[in-house]
Design an enzyme around this catalytic site. Structure first.
Site, PDB file in Angstrom:
ATOM      1  N   ALA A 104      47.244 -18.150 -32.857  1.00  0.00           N
ATOM      2  CA  ALA A 104      45.889 -17.661 -33.116  1.00  0.00           C
ATOM      3  C   ALA A 104      45.858 -16.544 -34.150  1.00  0.00           C
ATOM      4  CB  ALA A 104      45.246 -17.172 -31.819  1.00  0.00           C
ATOM      5  N   LYS A 105      47.015 -15.951 -34.458  1.00  0.00           N
ATOM      6  CA  LYS A 105      47.145 -14.915 -35.485  1.00  0.00           C
ATOM      7  C   LYS A 105      46.109 -13.807 -35.336  1.00  0.00           C
ATOM      8  CE  LYS A 105      49.245 -18.059 -38.862  1.00  0.00           C
ATOM      9  NZ  LYS A 105      49.120 -19.328 -38.096  1.00  0.00           N
ATOM     10  N   ARG A 106      45.966 -13.302 -34.132  1.00  0.00           N
ATOM     11  CA  ARG A 106      44.977 -12.263 -33.899  1.00  0.00           C
ATOM     12  C   ARG A 106      45.472 -10.901 -34.387  1.00  0.00           C
ATOM     13  NH1 ARG A 106      42.228 -16.397 -33.271  1.00  0.00           N
ATOM     14  NH2 ARG A 106      40.754 -16.665 -31.560  1.00  0.00           N
TER      15      ARG A 106
END
Length: 283
Positions: free
Chosen positions: A94-96
């Site tokens: 999700a590369k938050r």
């Protein structure tokens, strides 16, 4: 057991391969499936049936589920739960990355016990400052989950940030080297390696050496997208990772998924990719 130890055991048992679950529109069409939540569900179910319990990890790419709104997110929740049932580690891609309470909320969503979106690990972005990831680091540590921090990516635009130099004089370092050093501090003393890993593209060539990024010193898993369809083979993996290659988890998405929708073909493609990764990284 901490994520790093669980991942090391899974890599020893099944080989150092992570299979991406990326139901983008072209793959759904190629598989004869609708571009809808129902199509996502069937696609993901087939992938998990083919590789669950046979590879070290799977990596659902959240964006391909999120684009379908609440229906797609419901399927992502099902994928995380189904992976757990097969005994396969899941890395939610999700590369938050954010600051303060917002980063805390992302951590709660993807790392808290009981959250339906919480897999075994999460990809995160450090480009608001590595310290901004503190809520995720703290919650992942408390729940035995892992993080994969973006560091050296294969997209051409990434170099303008990741290769940039900071500091002055003898203290000058690159952003990528600083990220790796911060991860290494969190993993210090962990065996066989820690739970805070990095995302390092398998097609970056000599970027790690050029930026002074100490991948061995990270003492954590290195998630390496770009294996297979994107061109990284054994020679590239050895060149990119050098002495750190035994901690590399090679990630293949299209290289495996294009073998579908037949379950046997998917399984064969995944096992072949796992064997190739093991020979390249552990030979």
């Amino acid at each position: 057991m901490p994520f790093g130890a669980r991942l090391a055991a899974a890599m020893d048992a099944h080989g150092p391969l992570c299979v991406g679950i990326d139901p983008h529109a072209s793959l759904l069409e190629a598989w004869g499936l609708p571009d809808s939540p129902a199509g996502l569900r069937e696609f993901s179910s087939r992938v998990l049936e083919a590789v669950g319990g046979r590879v070290a990890a799977v990596k659902p790419q959240a964006a391909f589920f999120e684009r379908h709104g609440s229906g797609g997110l419901a399927v992502l929740e099902e994928v995380v739960a189904a992976a757990r049932e097969t005994g396969t580690l899941s890395i939610v891609d999700a590369k938050r990355g954010d600051i303060g309470s917002t980063m805390g909320a992302y951590a709660e969503a993807f790392l808290r016990d009981g959250s339906p979106l919480a897999g075994d690990a999460l990809t995160v972005s450090p480009f608001l400052g590595f310290g901004s990831l503190a809520p995720a680091v703290e919650l992942a540590t408390a729940t035995g989950r892992g993080l994969f921090v973006l560091c050296l990516t294969s997209n051409p635009e990434g170099a303008s940030v990741q290769h940039a130099r900071r500091g002055a004089g003898a203290g000058t370092t690159t952003v990528a080297a600083s990220i790796a050093a911060s991860a290494g501090e969190l993993n210090a003393g962990a065996e066989p390696f820690g739970s805070v890993g990095l995302v390092v593209g398998a097609t970056i060539g000599a970027a790690a050496q050029g930026t002074g990024t100490d991948l061995v010193g990270v003492n954590g898993p290195l998630l390496a997208p770009g294996v297979g369809a994107q061109g990284a083979g054994p020679d590239e993996l050895r060149a990119v990772f050098g002495d750190a290659r035994r901690t590399v988890l090679a990630s293949s998405s299209r290289g495996v998924l294009r073998a579908g929708p037949d379950l046997g073909a998917l399984r064969a493609a995944a096992l072949k990719a796992a064997g190739e990764a093991a020979r390249a990284l552990r030979g």
